[in-house]
Design an enzyme around this catalytic site. Sequence first.
Site, short mmCIF file in Angstrom:
data_model
loop_
_atom_site.label_atom_id
_atom_site.label_comp_id
_atom_site.label_asym_id
_atom_site.label_seq_id
_atom_site.Cartn_x
_atom_site.Cartn_y
_atom_site.Cartn_z
N HIS A 261 -3.43 -10.68 -40.91
CA HIS A 261 -4.70 -10.27 -40.29
C HIS A 261 -5.68 -11.43 -40.37
O HIS A 261 -5.77 -12.09 -41.41
CB HIS A 261 -5.29 -9.05 -41.00
CG HIS A 261 -4.39 -7.87 -40.97
ND1 HIS A 261 -4.26 -7.07 -39.85
CD2 HIS A 261 -3.53 -7.38 -41.90
CE1 HIS A 261 -3.36 -6.13 -40.10
NE2 HIS A 261 -2.91 -6.30 -41.33
N TYR B 203 -13.35 -12.33 -35.64
CA TYR B 203 -12.15 -13.04 -35.20
C TYR B 203 -12.41 -14.47 -34.74
O TYR B 203 -11.46 -15.17 -34.38
CB TYR B 203 -11.47 -12.26 -34.08
CG TYR B 203 -11.19 -10.83 -34.47
CD1 TYR B 203 -10.27 -10.52 -35.46
CD2 TYR B 203 -11.88 -9.78 -33.86
CE1 TYR B 203 -10.03 -9.21 -35.83
CE2 TYR B 203 -11.63 -8.46 -34.22
CZ TYR B 203 -10.72 -8.19 -35.21
OH TYR B 203 -10.49 -6.90 -35.58
#
Length: 144
Positions: free
Chosen positions: A101, A23
């Site tokens: 995402h 991330y």
Amino acid sequence: MKKIVMLHGINHNMFGKRDPKQYGTVTLDEIDAKLQALGKELGVEVESYQTNSEGDMCDRIHKAYADNAAAVLINAGAWTHYSYGIRDALAILTVPIVEIHMSNIHAREEFRHKSVFAEIVKGQICGFGVESYLLGLRAALSAM
């Protein structure tokens, strides 16, 4: 001004701290600031919401419906792969829904390869980090 609702799911309040390999180090506040800046540039208001409670997420989806949001962006995190409650709430919406995402869910663990939302969303954008959100906002606008 049209309102786009950005829904952030479980654990997203920990962006910048959790699993930087997947991330990066960007925080949720930084993501929201980028979305709001792009929204302003494109002439829409982006309202962001994050929760770690599945029921609260369903309630916020119902609010998006009641408020006549023009589109919904959602990164539900792990809920993407098993929450039929959130799926059913999203199915109430009659506006474009874009699933987002940061990581490429199809290149990760097997359980992440399936989205229970896939059949009801306009499309999915994954694997581009923060850019996934910005691409999602542009996609939602083009689908309106």
